[in-house]
Design a protein around this motif. Structure first.
Motif, PDB file in Angstrom:
ATOM      1  N   LYS A  23      11.663  -8.558 -40.782  1.00 62.11           N
ATOM      2  CA  LYS A  23      12.322  -7.246 -40.734  1.00 62.11           C
ATOM      3  C   LYS A  23      13.767  -7.378 -41.205  1.00 62.11           C
ATOM      4  O   LYS A  23      14.258  -6.564 -42.008  1.00 62.11           O
ATOM      5  CB  LYS A  23      12.270  -6.702 -39.298  1.00 62.11           C
ATOM      6  N   SER A  69       2.833  -8.229 -29.024  1.00 57.02           N
ATOM      7  CA  SER A  69       2.819  -7.109 -29.967  1.00 57.02           C
ATOM      8  C   SER A  69       4.042  -7.186 -30.885  1.00 57.02           C
ATOM      9  O   SER A  69       5.104  -7.658 -30.476  1.00 57.02           O
ATOM     10  CB  SER A  69       2.842  -5.784 -29.193  1.00 57.02           C
ATOM     11  N   THR A  71       4.969  -4.295 -32.332  1.00 57.87           N
ATOM     12  CA  THR A  71       5.301  -2.866 -32.483  1.00 57.87           C
ATOM     13  C   THR A  71       6.749  -2.549 -32.128  1.00 57.87           C
ATOM     14  O   THR A  71       7.248  -1.487 -32.486  1.00 57.87           O
ATOM     15  CB  THR A  71       4.362  -1.984 -31.632  1.00 57.87           C
ATOM     16  N   ASP A  72       7.437  -3.466 -31.436  1.00 53.62           N
ATOM     17  CA  ASP A  72       8.866  -3.247 -31.208  1.00 53.62           C
ATOM     18  C   ASP A  72       9.677  -3.542 -32.464  1.00 53.62           C
ATOM     19  O   ASP A  72      10.843  -3.160 -32.570  1.00 53.62           O
ATOM     20  CB  ASP A  72       9.367  -4.103 -30.041  1.00 53.62           C
ATOM     21  N   LEU A  75       6.777  -0.501 -35.720  1.00 60.33           N
ATOM     22  CA  LEU A  75       6.033   0.435 -34.862  1.00 60.33           C
ATOM     23  C   LEU A  75       4.668   0.775 -35.439  1.00 60.33           C
ATOM     24  O   LEU A  75       3.690   0.941 -34.703  1.00 60.33           O
ATOM     25  CB  LEU A  75       6.842   1.713 -34.646  1.00 60.33           C
ATOM     26  N   GLU A  76       4.580   0.852 -36.763  1.00 60.89           N
ATOM     27  CA  GLU A  76       3.329   1.244 -37.410  1.00 60.89           C
ATOM     28  C   GLU A  76       2.184   0.265 -37.154  1.00 60.89           C
ATOM     29  O   GLU A  76       1.008   0.584 -37.379  1.00 60.89           O
ATOM     30  CB  GLU A  76       3.530   1.422 -38.924  1.00 60.89           C
ATOM     31  N   PHE A  78       0.995  -0.381 -34.447  1.00 62.67           N
ATOM     32  CA  PHE A  78       0.232   0.043 -33.267  1.00 62.67           C
ATOM     33  C   PHE A  78      -1.207   0.408 -33.630  1.00 62.67           C
ATOM     34  O   PHE A  78      -2.126   0.246 -32.821  1.00 62.67           O
ATOM     35  CB  PHE A  78       0.916   1.228 -32.558  1.00 62.67           C
ATOM     36  N   LYS A  96       3.776  -0.770 -28.007  1.00 59.49           N
ATOM     37  CA  LYS A  96       4.604   0.422 -27.773  1.00 59.49           C
ATOM     38  C   LYS A  96       3.790   1.711 -27.654  1.00 59.49           C
ATOM     39  O   LYS A  96       4.150   2.611 -26.904  1.00 59.49           O
ATOM     40  CB  LYS A  96       5.656   0.570 -28.895  1.00 59.49           C
ATOM     41  N   ILE A  97       2.717   1.829 -28.415  1.00 58.96           N
ATOM     42  CA  ILE A  97       1.818   2.980 -28.290  1.00 58.96           C
ATOM     43  C   ILE A  97       0.444   2.414 -27.976  1.00 58.96           C
ATOM     44  O   ILE A  97      -0.290   1.973 -28.852  1.00 58.96           O
ATOM     45  CB  ILE A  97       1.779   3.834 -29.577  1.00 58.96           C
ATOM     46  N   ASP A  98       0.105   2.396 -26.687  1.00 63.99           N
ATOM     47  CA  ASP A  98      -1.100   1.719 -26.213  1.00 63.99           C
ATOM     48  C   ASP A  98      -2.145   2.752 -25.790  1.00 63.99           C
ATOM     49  O   ASP A  98      -1.918   3.543 -24.885  1.00 63.99           O
ATOM     50  CB  ASP A  98      -0.736   0.820 -25.026  1.00 63.99           C
TER      51      ASP A  98
END
Length: 201
Positions: A23, A69, A71-72, A75-76, A78, A96-98
């Protein structure tokens, strides 16, 4: 600008730190792919930068393995993490989106990790054959050992009678299980010798 792809191996414990570094360096997250293999589940994390698609492979994970994860960081991810959890059973800690196992409506639990009935039957058959072979080899080795002990104790040569009183005394001094093996070997040898004597030349 050309396009190229590359595959590298990575440890499961290094996935999150690698995502953070990518990132920072400007890599774009592409996908996480799960593949069911004989030795376990493989995960492939794919990232792209300047026309290079880099695929990071983790091999042989158990279906109940826990991954960190990403996702932090992306995010995509997830979507793929929820999908892999529902279809393969691998859990992603810190997602993050579970969807808590409800990303898909499934008729069977973790369907992508189920072994077909035919393959399961073949595995069971091979396991039983291996067990049978191991038992036969162990029995053969025990019989050979008992036969050698009987010959050593009696001092008799093939075809010669064993000295009953002396052998009984020696057998009585042995552990019962060992004595039984030696006695069985002696009886087998006596029968064999008797059969040989009765043969017509």
């Amino acid at each position: 600008m050309g396009f190229s792809s590359d595959f590298k191996t990575i440890q499961a414990s290094d996935v999150h730190a690698d995502a953070v570094k990518r990132k920072e360096d400007g890599w774009r997250y592409v996908q996480i792919l799960a593949v069911n293999k004989e030795e376990g589940i493989n995960l492939v994390y794919s990232y792209m930068l300047d026309g290079l698609l880099e695929n990071l492979v983790i091999s042989g994970l158990a279906s109940d393995h826990h991954m960190d994860s990403i996702t932090d960081v992306f995010l995509e991810a997830f979507v793929c993490e929820n999908e892999i959890h529902d279809l393969f059973g691998i859990a992603f800690d810190g997602l993050k989106i579970d969807f808590l196992g409800n990303f898909y409506r499934l008729s069977t639990e973790v369907p992508m990790t189920i072994i077909s009935p035919e393959k399961l039957a073949e595995r069971e058959k091979q396991r039983k054959l291996a067990e049978k072979k191991a038992k036969a080899e162990a029995a053969k080795a025990a019989k050979a050992e008992a036969g050698e002990e009987a010959a050593d104790i009696s001092g008799a040569k093939p075809g010669e009678p064993l000295i009953d009183e002396e052998m009984e005394a020696k057998l009585a001094a042995m552990p019962p299980e060992k004595a039984a093996k030696v006695r069985a070997a002696m009886e087998a040898k006596a029968k064999k010798a008797k059969g040989a004597d009765g043969e017509v030349g």
